[in-house]
Structure formats: C-alpha cells, structure tokens
Design a protein around this motif. Structure first.
Motif, PDB file in Angstrom:
ATOM      1  N   GLY A 109      -4.798  -8.037  -7.876  1.00 54.27           N
ATOM      2  CA  GLY A 109      -5.967  -7.594  -8.625  1.00 54.27           C
ATOM      3  C   GLY A 109      -7.264  -8.159  -8.087  1.00 54.27           C
ATOM      4  N   GLY A 110      -7.183  -8.956  -7.031  1.00 53.00           N
ATOM      5  CA  GLY A 110      -8.390  -9.584  -6.482  1.00 53.00           C
ATOM      6  C   GLY A 110      -9.246  -8.641  -5.671  1.00 53.00           C
ATOM      7  N   MET A 111      -8.637  -7.587  -5.106  1.00 52.26           N
ATOM      8  CA  MET A 111      -9.389  -6.552  -4.411  1.00 52.26           C
ATOM      9  C   MET A 111      -9.277  -5.266  -5.207  1.00 52.26           C
ATOM     10  SD  MET A 111      -9.626  -3.585  -2.536  1.00 52.26           S
ATOM     11  CE  MET A 111      -7.884  -3.195  -2.332  1.00 52.26           C
ATOM     12  N   GLN A 112     -10.408  -4.677  -5.524  1.00 55.39           N
ATOM     13  CA  GLN A 112     -10.404  -3.413  -6.236  1.00 55.39           C
ATOM     14  C   GLN A 112     -11.497  -2.522  -5.682  1.00 55.39           C
ATOM     15  OE1 GLN A 112     -11.679  -2.018 -10.561  1.00 55.39           O
ATOM     16  NE2 GLN A 112      -9.873  -3.308 -10.683  1.00 55.39           N
ATOM     17  N   ALA A 113     -11.175  -1.268  -5.459  1.00 55.55           N
ATOM     18  CA  ALA A 113     -12.152  -0.310  -4.940  1.00 55.55           C
ATOM     19  C   ALA A 113     -12.074   0.968  -5.752  1.00 55.55           C
ATOM     20  CB  ALA A 113     -11.881  -0.018  -3.462  1.00 55.55           C
ATOM     21  N   TRP A 114     -13.212   1.598  -5.918  1.00 54.07           N
ATOM     22  CA  TRP A 114     -13.301   2.886  -6.606  1.00 54.07           C
ATOM     23  C   TRP A 114     -13.519   3.939  -5.538  1.00 54.07           C
ATOM     24  CZ3 TRP A 114     -17.684   5.700  -9.388  1.00 54.07           C
ATOM     25  CH2 TRP A 114     -17.172   6.567 -10.370  1.00 54.07           C
ATOM     26  N   VAL A 115     -12.554   4.836  -5.359  1.00 52.52           N
ATOM     27  CA  VAL A 115     -12.590   5.822  -4.282  1.00 52.52           C
ATOM     28  C   VAL A 115     -13.056   7.158  -4.858  1.00 52.52           C
ATOM     29  CG1 VAL A 115     -11.311   6.871  -2.386  1.00 52.52           C
ATOM     30  CG2 VAL A 115     -10.687   4.584  -3.185  1.00 52.52           C
ATOM     31  N   ALA A 116     -14.317   7.471  -4.630  1.00 47.63           N
ATOM     32  CA  ALA A 116     -14.922   8.689  -5.166  1.00 47.63           C
ATOM     33  C   ALA A 116     -14.581   9.886  -4.277  1.00 47.63           C
ATOM     34  CB  ALA A 116     -16.438   8.514  -5.259  1.00 47.63           C
ATOM     35  N   PRO A 117     -14.786  11.110  -4.784  1.00 46.21           N
ATOM     36  CA  PRO A 117     -14.534  12.290  -3.953  1.00 46.21           C
ATOM     37  C   PRO A 117     -15.319  12.223  -2.641  1.00 46.21           C
ATOM     38  CG  PRO A 117     -14.844  12.943  -6.231  1.00 46.21           C
ATOM     39  CD  PRO A 117     -15.167  11.485  -6.173  1.00 46.21           C
ATOM     40  N   GLY A 118     -14.652  12.554  -1.543  1.00 44.11           N
ATOM     41  CA  GLY A 118     -15.292  12.546  -0.231  1.00 44.11           C
ATOM     42  C   GLY A 118     -15.257  11.210   0.485  1.00 44.11           C
ATOM     43  N   SER A 119     -14.731  10.161  -0.168  1.00 45.66           N
ATOM     44  CA  SER A 119     -14.694   8.838   0.456  1.00 45.66           C
ATOM     45  C   SER A 119     -13.260   8.477   0.829  1.00 45.66           C
ATOM     46  CB  SER A 119     -15.290   7.778  -0.470  1.00 45.66           C
ATOM     47  OG  SER A 119     -14.555   7.684  -1.672  1.00 45.66           O
ATOM     48  N   ARG A 120     -13.117   7.400   1.597  1.00 43.84           N
ATOM     49  CA  ARG A 120     -11.792   6.952   2.006  1.00 43.84           C
ATOM     50  C   ARG A 120     -11.779   5.436   2.095  1.00 43.84           C
ATOM     51  NH1 ARG A 120     -10.934   7.855   8.522  1.00 43.84           N
ATOM     52  NH2 ARG A 120     -12.785   6.688   9.213  1.00 43.84           N
ATOM     53  N   ILE A 121     -10.568   4.856   2.117  1.00 46.82           N
ATOM     54  CA  ILE A 121     -10.423   3.416   2.143  1.00 46.82           C
ATOM     55  C   ILE A 121      -9.261   3.066   3.066  1.00 46.82           C
ATOM     56  CG2 ILE A 121      -8.939   3.447   0.107  1.00 46.82           C
ATOM     57  CD1 ILE A 121     -10.039   0.737  -0.679  1.00 46.82           C
ATOM     58  N   PRO A 122      -9.393   2.009   3.873  1.00 42.22           N
ATOM     59  CA  PRO A 122      -8.255   1.595   4.698  1.00 42.22           C
ATOM     60  C   PRO A 122      -7.206   0.894   3.844  1.00 42.22           C
ATOM     61  CG  PRO A 122     -10.102   0.091   5.017  1.00 42.22           C
ATOM     62  CD  PRO A 122     -10.614   1.212   4.150  1.00 42.22           C
ATOM     63  N   LEU A 123      -5.955   1.110   4.164  1.00 42.93           N
ATOM     64  CA  LEU A 123      -4.847   0.482   3.448  1.00 42.93           C
ATOM     65  C   LEU A 123      -4.405  -0.722   4.269  1.00 42.93           C
ATOM     66  CD1 LEU A 123      -2.901   3.735   2.505  1.00 42.93           C
ATOM     67  CD2 LEU A 123      -4.589   2.481   1.124  1.00 42.93           C
ATOM     68  N   VAL A 124      -4.821  -1.907   3.844  1.00 43.59           N
ATOM     69  CA  VAL A 124      -4.619  -3.097   4.675  1.00 43.59           C
ATOM     70  C   VAL A 124      -3.792  -4.180   3.990  1.00 43.59           C
ATOM     71  CG1 VAL A 124      -6.721  -2.708   6.004  1.00 43.59           C
ATOM     72  CG2 VAL A 124      -6.833  -4.064   3.906  1.00 43.59           C
ATOM     73  N   PHE A 125      -3.384  -3.951   2.733  1.00 47.83           N
ATOM     74  CA  PHE A 125      -2.575  -4.919   2.006  1.00 47.83           C
ATOM     75  C   PHE A 125      -1.126  -4.449   1.925  1.00 47.83           C
ATOM     76  CE2 PHE A 125      -6.862  -5.761   0.565  1.00 47.83           C
ATOM     77  CZ  PHE A 125      -6.931  -7.154   0.570  1.00 47.83           C
ATOM     78  N   GLY A 126      -0.233  -5.379   1.754  1.00 50.61           N
ATOM     79  CA  GLY A 126       1.178  -5.029   1.710  1.00 50.61           C
ATOM     80  C   GLY A 126       1.579  -4.206   0.504  1.00 50.61           C
ATOM     81  N   HIS A 127       0.881  -4.406  -0.620  1.00 48.38           N
ATOM     82  CA  HIS A 127       1.207  -3.674  -1.843  1.00 48.38           C
ATOM     83  C   HIS A 127      -0.096  -3.285  -2.522  1.00 48.38           C
ATOM     84  CE1 HIS A 127       3.253  -3.658  -6.106  1.00 48.38           C
ATOM     85  NE2 HIS A 127       2.857  -2.456  -5.716  1.00 48.38           N
ATOM     86  N   LEU A 128      -0.304  -2.009  -2.698  1.00 50.34           N
ATOM     87  CA  LEU A 128      -1.503  -1.494  -3.351  1.00 50.34           C
ATOM     88  C   LEU A 128      -1.100  -0.594  -4.512  1.00 50.34           C
ATOM     89  CD1 LEU A 128      -3.510  -0.574  -0.160  1.00 50.34           C
ATOM     90  CD2 LEU A 128      -4.320  -2.183  -1.882  1.00 50.34           C
ATOM     91  N   THR A 129      -1.906  -0.634  -5.562  1.00 49.47           N
ATOM     92  CA  THR A 129      -1.722   0.247  -6.709  1.00 49.47           C
ATOM     93  C   THR A 129      -2.863   1.247  -6.740  1.00 49.47           C
ATOM     94  OG1 THR A 129      -0.622  -1.484  -7.992  1.00 49.47           O
ATOM     95  CG2 THR A 129      -1.551   0.357  -9.222  1.00 49.47           C
ATOM     96  N   VAL A 130      -2.523   2.517  -6.920  1.00 50.81           N
ATOM     97  CA  VAL A 130      -3.522   3.584  -7.006  1.00 50.81           C
ATOM     98  C   VAL A 130      -3.421   4.200  -8.400  1.00 50.81           C
ATOM     99  CG1 VAL A 130      -4.367   5.744  -6.024  1.00 50.81           C
ATOM    100  CG2 VAL A 130      -3.297   4.037  -4.528  1.00 50.81           C
ATOM    101  N   VAL A 131      -4.540   4.189  -9.132  1.00 55.94           N
ATOM    102  CA  VAL A 131      -4.575   4.708 -10.504  1.00 55.94           C
ATOM    103  C   VAL A 131      -5.703   5.723 -10.607  1.00 55.94           C
ATOM    104  CG1 VAL A 131      -4.761   4.117 -12.951  1.00 55.94           C
ATOM    105  CG2 VAL A 131      -3.755   2.475 -11.362  1.00 55.94           C
ATOM    106  N   PHE A 132      -5.435   6.850 -11.249  1.00 59.34           N
ATOM    107  CA  PHE A 132      -6.481   7.860 -11.441  1.00 59.34           C
ATOM    108  C   PHE A 132      -6.172   8.650 -12.702  1.00 59.34           C
ATOM    109  CE2 PHE A 132      -3.180   9.666  -8.816  1.00 59.34           C
ATOM    110  CZ  PHE A 132      -2.971  10.929  -9.339  1.00 59.34           C
TER     111      PHE A 132
END
Length: 258
Positions: free
Chosen positions: A93-116
């Motif tokens: 929970g220490g890294m959190q990003a809000w990915v808006a339409p048209g944007s992208r994020i690199p997946l650099v952690f071993g375990h990520l949770t995606v909620v929408f």
C-alpha cells in the motif's frame, strides 16, 4: 496465455503463489476471482467486457478497458478506455497510482492490486510479476495497516464511515467484484441520518483531497459523483482500512461519537 479454459493454472493455486503447471511459469500472471491468466511478452493482453480477461458483462464497463504489454523488457498497464479510472497499488500500500483514461503505468513491483469501479460495481484483480524491477523490503518497524499518504488523522466516526463503504470489499477477502453501498445504505448500516453521513463524507474527502489523493473532487470545486467508489479504492489499496476494522461498524452503530 491461459485463462478460463486453463484449469491447470487455476487449480491448486494458493493466493500469491505461482501456479503449478509442470513448466516454467510466465513472467507476468493475473489473478481474478481465483482464475489465473499468463501473459505472453509477445502479445497485447486486453481486459474489459471483451478480451483476454473478460471481467463482466457490465454495460458501464468498456469493451476494451485496459491493456498489458511488454516494451523493451518493461511491462506496462495502459488505460485505453474513455471514462473509467483505476487505482493501482503495491502489496504494502506504500505505492499508489491513479491511472486515468489515456495514461499508463509501468509494472515494476512483484505484486500489484488493480481496483476500478464501473457503475455501481467495484472490481479487483492482482498482477504478479516474477522478475520485478523494484523489491519491497519490509522493516521490523513497519506498521501494517497504517495509511502512508500524508499526516491524515480520522476520528472514529470518520473511519467507521470509510469501513461502512468498504465493507463489501473487505468481507470479500480477495480478488473479484462487489457493490459499493449507496450513501443511504451506508448511513443505515451505521445507524446515522443521511445528513450526518453526507457531512462526514464531505469531511473525509476534504482531508484526503488536501494531501493529494486524486479523484475525490470534480471540476470547479464540486465533489465528484463517484467519490464513494474512489474513496473505497484508495482506502482498501492503501490499507487505510482492513478487515480488522469491521468491528467498528457494530461498536459505533447509532453512536453520536465524532
């Protein structure tokens, strides 16, 4: 890619562990409601109402909402929709990003949770990366379940409000989907009037907005219509509230404590 028809990937899989398939597992795999999907570095993996991961037949959800692909050895998650945003967080929970339409994020952690959230429904899936670029090394002094964004302090009643909205997600206990309660339903769960609930919801959203949590306000200072869903996404992925907080709902039911 192995999904709904790949029983060998889904069966016998312990949450957070690699699937036992008798072969070298893929570098990136996705868990959604206990079904596992292996992503090929040579293809674009699509997520939505249609695609490699068919989330749900929800008319509020884009047919193609997200894409995962590898570019120059780095995995990327892109929001290719036009209206829905997603919250992405690492396991701590220490890294959190809000990915808006048209944007992208690199997946650099071993375990990520995606909620929408699409319409009244909130979805969650997990991304597991075998060779992450960043490794989280927990320290003995790390506190589990504490918020990591800003010096935000909530009263017991404010925290109970967050728990009431997040209750379906917290009780689900894993990836999948649930419905975010309406303000009226959450107020009844707490034994409050709707006026009191909305006032405290305003206060909670204002506190988080001031420390930079995106998506809790609309343009021109107006509160966003989907603020309840965004609040749940942030609270759950940042570990602001956990299943251990559920007893607050009964302890503060009908209480005038602020």
């Amino acid at each position: 890619m192995t999904g709904r028809d790949g029983a060998s990937v889904a069966e016998g899989r312990e949450r957070g562990r690699e699937p036992a398939t008798g072969r070298e597992p893929a570098d990136l795999a996705i868990d959604f409601v206990g079904e596992w999907y292996e992503v090929s570095p040579d293809a674009v993996f699509t997520i939505g109402r249609e695609g490699d991961l068919e989330i749900d037949d929800n008319p509020y959800l884009h047919r193609r909402f997200m894409e995962i692909r590898q570019v120059d050895g780095l995995w990327w998650l892109a929001n290719v929709g036009s209206m829905i945003s997603a919250t992405v967080a690492d396991a701590s929970g220490g890294m959190q990003a809000w990915v808006a339409p048209g944007s992208r994020i690199p997946l650099v952690f071993g375990h990520l949770t995606v909620v929408f959230t699409a319409g009244p429904t909130t979805y969650e899936f997990a991304v597991h990366l075998r060779s992450p670029s960043f490794l989280h090394q927990p320290r003995a002094t790390d506190a589990v379940g504490e918020t990591t964004i800003g010096p935000v302090v909530f009263t017991p009643a404010q925290k109970a409000l967050i728990v009431a909205l997040a209750e379906p997600v917290l009780r689900r206990g894993g990836t999948g989907f649930s419905t975010v309660p309406s303000s009226a339903d959450a107020a009844r769960r707490l034994g409050w009037s709707l006026t009191r609930f909305n006032r405290k919801l305003d206060n909670v959203c204002d506190k988080l907005d001031r420390v930079g949590v995106a998506g809790l306000r609309g343009g021109g200072g107006r509160l966003a219509t989907n603020r309840r869903a965004r609040l749940v996404e942030h609270a759950v992925t940042s570990h602001l509230v956990t299943a251990d907080d559920l007893p607050l709902l009964d302890r503060l039911h009908g209480s005038e404590e602020d």
